[in-house]
Design an enzyme around this catalytic site. Structure first.
Site, PDB file in Angstrom:
ATOM      1  N   CYS A 101      36.273  40.049  39.309  1.00 49.14           N
ATOM      2  CA  CYS A 101      36.714  40.016  40.706  1.00 49.14           C
ATOM      3  C   CYS A 101      35.763  40.820  41.577  1.00 49.14           C
ATOM      4  O   CYS A 101      35.402  40.406  42.681  1.00 49.14           O
ATOM      5  CB  CYS A 101      38.139  40.564  40.813  1.00 49.14           C
ATOM      6  SG  CYS A 101      38.850  40.440  42.474  1.00 49.14           S
ATOM      7  N   CYS A 199      46.239  40.706  38.088  1.00 53.86           N
ATOM      8  CA  CYS A 199      46.938  40.386  39.337  1.00 53.86           C
ATOM      9  C   CYS A 199      47.469  38.958  39.355  1.00 53.86           C
ATOM     10  O   CYS A 199      48.503  38.686  39.962  1.00 53.86           O
ATOM     11  CB  CYS A 199      46.025  40.641  40.534  1.00 53.86           C
ATOM     12  SG  CYS A 199      44.591  39.542  40.650  1.00 53.86           S
TER      13      CYS A 199
END
Length: 376
Positions: A101, A199
């Site tokens: 990410c 997440c």
């Protein structure tokens, strides 16, 4: 400077943005919408970038008096971070999605888009420090608060993006200090729990997420001698070092627990064995990102390495070649899996980062095909 502040909706990014404002920068807040499901909600302290987080980020921006935007990066996130996560597990490797990410979203899609719009830097709530070295080069260092240090997941960003980044929280003594500052500033997120785990797997069921995306692929669980000791529903759901949830039909002859030693996606097999078989000294890592331009190439040098996001630094002999990084640990470590990130440190400074491609016997075989490394 014109600074793009990444506002996740948490306390760290809010205080980082506030400090950027205090420093006199022209700050604009941006929240990254990463989920394709607009109905996604945070579950306790799991997950991030939810509807609640976007609302918290907006309130923080309003309090700071800075412009605020939401950028939809869900397509980029799905096509890079989530796709990499699935393909790595499918290949029998163990990825770190937070590293990806940072690589593909926070310091690629976000930063590059910000630079195209005329911003000079991106400010985030990461715990790490940027230091100007004696040669004038910018260096990435561990945070003062070692318990919260995030330099491990930032090593993938590289020196060019480091020059366009700000980490205002790198010098704080503790997370408690950040929460206290948020409360003094009237930021409503001062007591908000930290997000953790993956997440995009907000319920924490990684195995279930993989099964939903990759489907059922039954196969055998075998011991180190090749004897079948159980069955699995998908080799991708196992990782090196795993002990629980192996579903073995019979115990080891000596009654000791067994661990995953290897995931073989080509044969669709999971190999298990005794814990001591997990210990490795030798590691090879590729996809190298290097910060320290003056470090030797092709020569062994002493350094420290970190192999997990919250792992300890371990002394090692390191050889950087044109293609990879070869590491010989001073003491053996267990559960080192291909796909994990390896970060090389010189003191508190990040020298470089790479992705583990082989460990133990597989790494030693590669060593033998190249120039010899320094002896243990």
């Amino acid at each position: 400077m014109r600074v793009l502040a990444a506002l996740s909706g948490g306390v760290d990014s809010a205080v980082a943005a506030a400090r950027a404002v205090d420093a006199g920068h022209e700050v604009v807040g941006v929240h990254m919408a990463l989920s394709r499901s607009r109905a996604q909600h945070r579950t306790g302290s799991r997950g991030c970038c939810s509807i609640e987080d976007a609302s918290d980020a907006r309130r923080a921006a309003d309090l700071l008096g800075i412009p605020y935007y939401v950028w939809d990066l869900s397509e980029e996130f799905e096509d890079t971070v989530v796709a990499d996560f699935l393909s790595e597990y499918e290949a029998g490797r163990t990825p770190n999605p937070c590293v990806r990410c940072n690589e593909h979203i926070k310091f690629a899609a976000l930063a590059d888009r910000g630079m195209a719009l005329g911003f000079d830097a991106v400010a985030t709530g990461h715990y790490a420090r940027i230091v100007t070295g004696t040669s004038g080069d910018l260096e990435l260092h561990r945070a003062v608060d070692e318990a919260k240090d995030q330099s491990y997941v930032l090593g993938v960003m590289g020196p060019e993006r480091l020059a366009r980044s700000l980490f205002p929280l790198g010098d704080v003594a503790s997370k408690d200090e950040v929460r206290a500052e948020a409360e003094r500033r009237g930021l409503g997120v001062s007591a908000k729990p930290d997000s953790y785990d993956i997440c995009f797997v907000a319920d924490g069921d990684t195995k279930g997420f993989l099964r939903d995306r990759l489907g059922s692929r039954p196969g055998e669980v075998v011991d180190a001698d090749g004897q079948v000791v159980g069955e699995h529903d998908g080799a991708y759901a196992y990782t090196v070092g795993q002990r629980r949830g192996l579903g073995l039909n019979r115990p080891a002859p000596d009654g000791r627990p067994r661990y995953v030693l290897e995931v073989d996606p080509a044969a669709n097999k999971v190999v298990v064995g005794a814990s001591e078989l997990l210990s490795v000294h030798d590691i090879v890592a590729d996809d190298v990102v290097w910060f320290a331009s003056g470090s030797p190439v092709g020569q062994a040098f002493g350094a420290q390495v970190q192999l997990r996001a919250h792992g300890q630094l371990v002394a090692a002999s390191v050889v950087r070649t044109d293609d990879d990084v070869r590491v010989t640990l001073a003491e053996p470590m267990r559960g080192i899996a291909p796909g994990q990130s390896l970060v090389v440190y010189g003191g508190t400074r990040v020298l470089g980062q790479a992705t583990i491609s082989a460990a133990g016997r597989a790494a030693r075989e590669q060593f033998s095909e190249q120039a010899p490394v320094a002896a243990r």
